[in-house]
Design a protein around this motif. Structure first.
Motif, PDB file in Angstrom:
ATOM      1  N   ARG A  26     -47.339  31.153   7.484  1.00  0.00           N
ATOM      2  CA  ARG A  26     -46.931  29.747   7.374  1.00  0.00           C
ATOM      3  C   ARG A  26     -46.560  29.141   8.733  1.00  0.00           C
ATOM      4  NH1 ARG A  26     -45.914  29.008   1.741  1.00  0.00           N
ATOM      5  NH2 ARG A  26     -45.195  26.904   2.191  1.00  0.00           N
TER       6      ARG A  26
ATOM      7  N   HIS B 117     -51.307  26.973   3.501  1.00  0.00           N
ATOM      8  CA  HIS B 117     -50.958  27.872   4.602  1.00  0.00           C
ATOM      9  C   HIS B 117     -51.574  29.253   4.423  1.00  0.00           C
ATOM     10  CE1 HIS B 117     -47.583  25.128   5.734  1.00  0.00           C
ATOM     11  NE2 HIS B 117     -47.539  24.926   4.426  1.00  0.00           N
TER      12      HIS B 117
ATOM     13  N   TRP C 206     -49.615  25.340  10.670  1.00  0.00           N
ATOM     14  CA  TRP C 206     -49.440  23.887  10.549  1.00  0.00           C
ATOM     15  C   TRP C 206     -48.281  23.391  11.415  1.00  0.00           C
ATOM     16  CZ3 TRP C 206     -52.474  20.159   9.273  1.00  0.00           C
ATOM     17  CH2 TRP C 206     -53.464  20.317   8.308  1.00  0.00           C
TER      18      TRP C 206
ATOM     19  N   ALA D 134     -49.290  29.182  -0.097  1.00  0.00           N
ATOM     20  CA  ALA D 134     -49.738  30.090   0.970  1.00  0.00           C
ATOM     21  C   ALA D 134     -50.698  31.120   0.386  1.00  0.00           C
ATOM     22  CB  ALA D 134     -48.546  30.782   1.625  1.00  0.00           C
TER      23      ALA D 134
END
Length: 300
Positions: free
Chosen positions: A196, A192, A199, A223
């Motif tokens: 985040r 990510h 996705w 991330a």
């Protein structure tokens, strides 16, 4: 009044009145808070009346201060504009552009040669940073930013919205069943950016359930602050990454990454050209704005 009021004290008054804080004014003027306080006291002593009311939240202009502040603010803006005009009269003009490193490396810098050919008298300085810049304080003429376009008090021009594609390392995919649907991506860790969100939005846009145990496990992937780092993590086989297509073109062409599904998806965020309204009147800034809008149109 026999002697004119000190210009330095008037400048301090304008900055404090605009920001409501001695500390913020000192940062804008690149001096200490004590120096600003001293200038305000000097000015109040000279005019014989208070110009600010001290409150818990900061400083508020008195009635007398509020009456003269707009005129002085405009006067200093005119001085700044005239000073900038003098600088622009030089044969060689300098333009400072701030953007994030990934956008600079993958999109802006490879195209700058065309701008230099068209405007050889303008020297472009590219500052790559992910930090939010203060265009006036940091002496930045133009910022190219990735966001939702909400930049109060600035002139904003939308350039383009990146198209996101899912990519992975060939080594990660070797020996695994091919990915045929978005839901198949949930078999792998999903990498990510810092918010985040991409996705989750991508899976929802393509009708893939994200409330299963597999989805929860996949969405817990690492991330990264910058798309460049996200691409490097995908190259290292740490998981699947959803990245702007234009950033991953070189890696895909070289075989370091593969696009696992042909489902390009427009991101929520777009790239914007941001500048101060007063800076937008400079010929060098106008030339750069016109050129980059042409480039963005051609890239869509």
């Amino acid at each position: 009044m026999k002697h004119p009021l000190p210009l330095q004290a008037l400048r301090a008054f304008v900055e404090v009145g605009q920001r409501g804080s001695i500390k913020a004014a000192a940062e804008a003027l690149h001096v200490t808070s004590g120096a600003v306080s001293q200038q305000i006291r000097l000015l109040e002593d000279r005019v014989g009346m208070p110009l600010f009311t001290r409150e818990r939240q900061g400083l508020r202009l008195t009635e007398a201060g509020a009456r003269v502040h707009p005129a002085l603010l405009g006067a200093f803006a005119q001085i700044a504009g005239a000073s900038q005009a003098l600088e622009d009269m030089g044969a060689r003009q300098t333009l400072t552009v701030s953007t994030v490193a990934t956008f600079a490396a993958a999109w802006l810098v490879p195209r700058l040669g065309r701008f230099n050919q068209r405007h050889p008298q303008i020297e472009v300085r590219v500052e790559a940073t992910s930090a939010l810049v203060d265009l006036r304080r940091d002496r930045v003429d133009v910022a190219l930013r990735h966001g939702l376009g909400d930049y109060p008090g600035l002139q904003v021009t939308r350039l383009m919205a990146p198209v996101l594609v899912p990519v992975a390392s060939p080594a990660l995919m070797a020996g695994q069943p091919s990915i045929a649907t978005p839901a198949d991506c949930l078999r792998y860790p999903l990498l990510h950016d810092t918010d985040r969100a991409d996705w989750t939005l991508w899976l929802a846009a393509h009708g893939a359930p994200d409330d299963s145990e597999d989805a929860a496990r996949a969405l817990r992937g690492s991330a990264f602050e910058d798309d460049f780092l996200l691409i490097r993590a995908a190259e290292a086989g740490q998981g699947l990454a959803l990245v702007p297509q234009l950033y991953a073109q070189e890696e895909i062409a070289a075989g370091r990454l593969v696009q696992v599904l042909d489902l390009p998806w427009p991101a929520r965020f777009a790239y914007y050209l941001v500048t101060r309204p007063d800076a937008a009147t400079r010929p060098a800034v106008q030339a750069f704005m016109a050129w980059i809008c042409e480039e963005a149109q051609a890239a869509r």
